[in-house]
Write a protein that holds these residues in place. Structure first.
Motif, mmCIF file in Angstrom:
data_model
loop_
_atom_site.group_PDB
_atom_site.id
_atom_site.type_symbol
_atom_site.label_atom_id
_atom_site.label_comp_id
_atom_site.label_asym_id
_atom_site.label_seq_id
_atom_site.Cartn_x
_atom_site.Cartn_y
_atom_site.Cartn_z
ATOM 1 N N THR A 58 34.535 40.454 50.712
ATOM 2 C CA THR A 58 35.002 39.439 49.767
ATOM 3 C C THR A 58 35.481 38.206 50.529
ATOM 4 O OG1 THR A 58 37.318 40.169 49.769
ATOM 5 C CG2 THR A 58 35.828 41.224 48.156
ATOM 6 N N PRO A 59 35.470 37.061 49.871
ATOM 7 C CA PRO A 59 36.027 35.868 50.514
ATOM 8 C C PRO A 59 37.494 36.062 50.891
ATOM 9 C CG PRO A 59 34.834 35.263 48.510
ATOM 10 C CD PRO A 59 34.894 36.761 48.556
ATOM 11 N N GLU A 60 38.245 36.733 50.037
ATOM 12 C CA GLU A 60 39.674 36.939 50.293
ATOM 13 C C GLU A 60 39.902 37.760 51.564
ATOM 14 O OE1 GLU A 60 38.780 35.875 46.257
ATOM 15 O OE2 GLU A 60 38.132 37.673 47.329
ATOM 16 N N ALA A 61 39.088 38.770 51.755
ATOM 17 C CA ALA A 61 39.229 39.607 52.951
ATOM 18 C C ALA A 61 38.932 38.802 54.210
ATOM 19 C CB ALA A 61 38.306 40.822 52.866
ATOM 20 N N LEU A 62 37.900 37.967 54.159
ATOM 21 C CA LEU A 62 37.578 37.150 55.327
ATOM 22 C C LEU A 62 38.664 36.104 55.571
ATOM 23 C CD1 LEU A 62 35.662 36.509 57.616
ATOM 24 C CD2 LEU A 62 34.312 35.118 56.031
ATOM 25 N N LEU A 63 39.149 35.482 54.512
ATOM 26 C CA LEU A 63 40.205 34.474 54.659
ATOM 27 C C LEU A 63 41.469 35.081 55.268
ATOM 28 C CD1 LEU A 63 39.642 32.598 51.303
ATOM 29 C CD2 LEU A 63 39.515 31.552 53.583
ATOM 30 N N ALA A 64 41.732 36.339 54.992
ATOM 31 C CA ALA A 64 42.926 37.011 55.506
ATOM 32 C C ALA A 64 42.752 37.466 56.961
ATOM 33 C CB ALA A 64 43.272 38.213 54.630
ATOM 34 N N ALA A 65 41.556 37.314 57.514
ATOM 35 C CA ALA A 65 41.265 37.860 58.845
ATOM 36 C C ALA A 65 41.500 36.870 59.983
ATOM 37 C CB ALA A 65 39.820 38.350 58.885
ATOM 38 N N GLU A 66 41.984 35.681 59.676
ATOM 39 C CA GLU A 66 42.222 34.704 60.733
ATOM 40 C C GLU A 66 43.130 35.307 61.803
ATOM 41 O OE1 GLU A 66 42.400 30.428 59.730
ATOM 42 O OE2 GLU A 66 44.419 30.548 60.572
ATOM 43 N N GLY A 67 42.724 35.143 63.068
ATOM 44 C CA GLY A 67 43.486 35.676 64.185
ATOM 45 C C GLY A 67 43.107 37.095 64.575
ATOM 46 N N LEU A 68 42.200 37.716 63.846
ATOM 47 C CA LEU A 68 41.818 39.102 64.098
ATOM 48 C C LEU A 68 40.917 39.231 65.324
ATOM 49 C CD1 LEU A 68 41.906 42.012 62.871
ATOM 50 C CD2 LEU A 68 39.763 41.429 61.731
ATOM 51 N N GLU A 69 41.258 40.185 66.188
ATOM 52 C CA GLU A 69 40.389 40.554 67.315
ATOM 53 C C GLU A 69 39.286 41.442 66.762
ATOM 54 O OE1 GLU A 69 40.581 39.808 70.634
ATOM 55 O OE2 GLU A 69 42.401 38.596 70.459
ATOM 56 N N LEU A 70 38.036 41.115 67.091
ATOM 57 C CA LEU A 70 36.892 41.860 66.559
ATOM 58 C C LEU A 70 36.411 42.964 67.496
ATOM 59 C CD1 LEU A 70 34.917 38.835 65.117
ATOM 60 C CD2 LEU A 70 36.195 40.559 63.816
ATOM 61 N N GLY A 71 36.892 42.995 68.709
ATOM 62 C CA GLY A 71 36.452 44.008 69.654
ATOM 63 C C GLY A 71 35.311 43.520 70.522
ATOM 64 N N VAL A 72 34.529 44.461 71.041
ATOM 65 C CA VAL A 72 33.452 44.137 71.972
ATOM 66 C C VAL A 72 32.147 44.791 71.530
ATOM 67 C CG1 VAL A 72 34.978 43.820 73.959
ATOM 68 C CG2 VAL A 72 34.007 46.075 73.505
ATOM 69 N N THR A 73 31.043 44.235 72.009
ATOM 70 C CA THR A 73 29.721 44.797 71.762
ATOM 71 C C THR A 73 29.377 45.774 72.877
ATOM 72 O OG1 THR A 73 28.540 43.120 73.050
ATOM 73 C CG2 THR A 73 29.002 42.602 70.722
ATOM 74 N N ASP A 74 28.227 46.388 72.753
ATOM 75 C CA ASP A 74 27.682 47.192 73.846
ATOM 76 C C ASP A 74 27.252 46.262 74.977
ATOM 77 O OD1 ASP A 74 28.007 49.563 72.410
ATOM 78 O OD2 ASP A 74 25.959 49.511 71.617
ATOM 79 N N TRP A 75 27.149 46.813 76.171
ATOM 80 C CA TRP A 75 26.659 46.063 77.323
ATOM 81 C C TRP A 75 25.148 45.892 77.216
ATOM 82 C CZ3 TRP A 75 30.032 43.807 80.453
ATOM 83 C CH2 TRP A 75 31.309 44.352 80.600
#
Length: 160
Positions: free
Chosen positions: A7-24
């Motif tokens: 949802t737009p609300e969930a994305l708007l609330a995610a500011e500052g969130l660390e997303l982690g890392v991808t595979d090498w």
């Protein structure tokens, strides 16, 4: 594994969130050569292993713009938008190349949501992707990517 927003609300609330890392992933010479062919950038530090061995990096290095372009590969592994009508790349803010990426290196993307803001009926996010080089203290690239997402309208329920 990506973080998913529905949802737009969930994305708007995610500011500052660390997303982690991808595979090498490994940067091999055939990938560098294909990029050189696609961009007509055949500078010897990228495509001539014998000469590059005697050069400043001791071996071929990936083009900076090849490393940058891989942000597009890493982004969907860091963030996913479900319930999407349309998503577009808007552009990039700051781009830096702190360290060369030698051939044979393994790299991965690390993500962080810097900003999220409404843009009309869409939501615009700025995600910093840091392209890390295994065993290096400095990344190969740091880029702030800007994406705009238009969420699909929920389907009205059928009357019973």
């Amino acid at each position: 594994m990506s973080m998913t927003f529905t949802t737009p609300e969930a994305l708007l609330a995610a500011e500052g969130l660390e997303l982690g890392v991808t595979d090498w992933m490994t940067i091999d010479q055939p990938r560098i050569d294909r990029f050189a062919d696609a961009t007509d950038d055949h500078q010897w530090i990228h495509v001539d292993p014998e000469r590059a061995a005697e050069g400043p990096f001791g071996r071929c290095i990936a083009h900076g713009y090849l490393t940058l372009s891989l942000a597009n590969r890493f982004l969907p592994h860091l963030i996913a938008i479900d319930n999407l009508a349309m998503g577009v790349n808007v552009g990039c803010d700051r781009v830096r190349f702190p360290a060369p990426v030698p051939v044979g290196s393994r790299i991965r993307g690390r993500g962080e949501i810097l900003r999220v803001e409404p843009k009309g009926e869409a939501v615009q996010s700025t995600v910093r992707i840091t392209i890390e080089i295994e065993g290096s203290d400095r990344p190969g690239c740091v880029v702030d990517t800007i994406s705009r997402y238009t969420f699909a309208n929920p389907t009205p329920e059928e009357p019973s």
